[in-house]
Design a protein around this motif. Structure first.
Motif, short mmCIF file in Angstrom:
data_model
loop_
_atom_site.label_atom_id
_atom_site.label_comp_id
_atom_site.label_asym_id
_atom_site.label_seq_id
_atom_site.Cartn_x
_atom_site.Cartn_y
_atom_site.Cartn_z
N CYS A 191 0.84 -1.20 0.00
CA CYS A 191 0.00 0.00 0.00
C CYS A 191 0.87 1.25 0.00
N CYS A 192 0.42 2.20 -0.77
CA CYS A 192 1.07 3.51 -0.83
C CYS A 192 0.47 4.41 0.24
N ASN A 193 1.27 5.29 0.78
CA ASN A 193 0.84 6.18 1.85
C ASN A 193 1.41 7.58 1.60
N ALA A 194 0.64 8.61 1.93
CA ALA A 194 1.14 9.97 1.74
C ALA A 194 0.56 10.89 2.81
N GLN A 195 1.40 11.82 3.24
CA GLN A 195 0.97 12.87 4.16
C GLN A 195 0.68 14.10 3.31
N ILE A 196 -0.55 14.58 3.39
CA ILE A 196 -1.01 15.62 2.49
C ILE A 196 -1.53 16.80 3.29
N ARG A 197 -1.27 17.99 2.78
CA ARG A 197 -1.82 19.20 3.40
C ARG A 197 -2.84 19.83 2.46
N ILE A 198 -4.01 20.10 3.03
CA ILE A 198 -5.05 20.85 2.34
C ILE A 198 -5.36 22.06 3.21
N ARG A 199 -5.01 23.21 2.70
CA ARG A 199 -5.04 24.46 3.48
C ARG A 199 -4.20 24.26 4.74
N SER A 200 -4.76 24.37 5.91
CA SER A 200 -3.97 24.25 7.14
C SER A 200 -4.14 22.90 7.82
N THR A 201 -4.79 21.97 7.16
CA THR A 201 -5.05 20.66 7.76
C THR A 201 -4.22 19.59 7.07
N PHE A 202 -3.68 18.68 7.90
CA PHE A 202 -2.87 17.59 7.38
C PHE A 202 -3.67 16.28 7.41
N TYR A 203 -3.49 15.51 6.39
CA TYR A 203 -4.19 14.24 6.27
C TYR A 203 -3.20 13.13 5.93
N VAL A 204 -3.56 11.93 6.27
CA VAL A 204 -2.83 10.76 5.82
C VAL A 204 -3.75 9.98 4.89
N ARG A 205 -3.29 9.73 3.71
CA ARG A 205 -4.07 9.01 2.73
C ARG A 205 -3.39 7.70 2.35
N TRP A 206 -4.22 6.69 2.08
CA TRP A 206 -3.74 5.37 1.70
C TRP A 206 -4.31 4.97 0.35
N GLY A 207 -3.52 4.24 -0.39
CA GLY A 207 -4.02 3.61 -1.60
C GLY A 207 -4.74 2.33 -1.25
N GLN A 208 -5.35 1.71 -2.24
CA GLN A 208 -6.11 0.48 -2.00
C GLN A 208 -5.20 -0.73 -1.89
N GLY A 209 -4.01 -0.63 -2.39
CA GLY A 209 -3.07 -1.73 -2.29
C GLY A 209 -2.96 -2.53 -3.57
N THR A 210 -1.81 -3.13 -3.74
CA THR A 210 -1.58 -4.00 -4.89
C THR A 210 -0.88 -5.27 -4.41
N GLN A 211 -1.34 -6.40 -4.91
CA GLN A 211 -0.81 -7.69 -4.46
C GLN A 211 0.50 -8.00 -5.16
N VAL A 212 1.47 -8.40 -4.37
CA VAL A 212 2.74 -8.90 -4.89
C VAL A 212 2.92 -10.32 -4.38
N THR A 213 3.07 -11.25 -5.29
CA THR A 213 3.25 -12.65 -4.94
C THR A 213 4.57 -13.14 -5.50
N VAL A 214 5.41 -13.66 -4.62
CA VAL A 214 6.71 -14.20 -5.03
C VAL A 214 6.63 -15.71 -4.89
N SER A 215 6.64 -16.37 -6.04
CA SER A 215 6.45 -17.82 -6.03
C SER A 215 6.92 -18.41 -7.34
N THR A 216 7.25 -19.72 -7.28
CA THR A 216 7.60 -20.44 -8.50
C THR A 216 6.35 -20.96 -9.17
#
Length: 119
Positions: A94-119
């Motif tokens: 999942c991706c994460n970012a700290q974002i400012r909108i005017r004087s307020t800070f937010y933490v936003r997350w992406g929905q995620g992407t699956q990574v599978t390591v396998s033979t």
């Protein structure tokens, strides 16, 4: 509304490489630290790597020397290059970012992407 959209997940063989990308879109004033987290089945979500606006990076010990995080401040994107992957790297990333909108800070997350390591 701010959105983070990840891309680049999939199936890869052990020892292989994979690159993830995350793009922030919407209306905001600034993006500060951006990062990648991962959650394996049955485990908590853990930090993989993060990067500040000036390029300072921080990595989990388990990925140091194998993963590289980078960002493009103009495009509001953050990438994660992953090399020498092993089964232990299998997780939803999942991706994460700290974002400012005017004087307020937010933490936003992406929905995620699956990574599978396998033979």
């Amino acid at each position: 509304q701010v959105q983070l959209v990840e891309s680049g997940g999939g199936l890869v063989q052990p020892g292989g490489s994979l690159s993830l990308s995350c793009a922030a879109s919407g209306s905001f004033d600034s993006i500060y630290t951006m990062g990648w987290y991962r959650q394996a089945p049955g485990k908590q979500r853990d930090l993989v790597a993060r990067i500040t606006t000036d390029g300072t990076t921080n990595y989990a010990d388990s990925v140091k020397g194998r993963f590289t995080i980078s960002r493009d401040n103009d495009k509001n994107t953050v990438d994660l290059q992953k090399n020498r992957l092993s089964a232990e790297d299998t997780a939803v990333y999942c991706c994460n970012a700290q974002i400012r909108i005017r004087s307020t800070f937010y933490v936003r997350w992406g929905q995620g992407t699956q990574v599978t390591v396998s033979t």
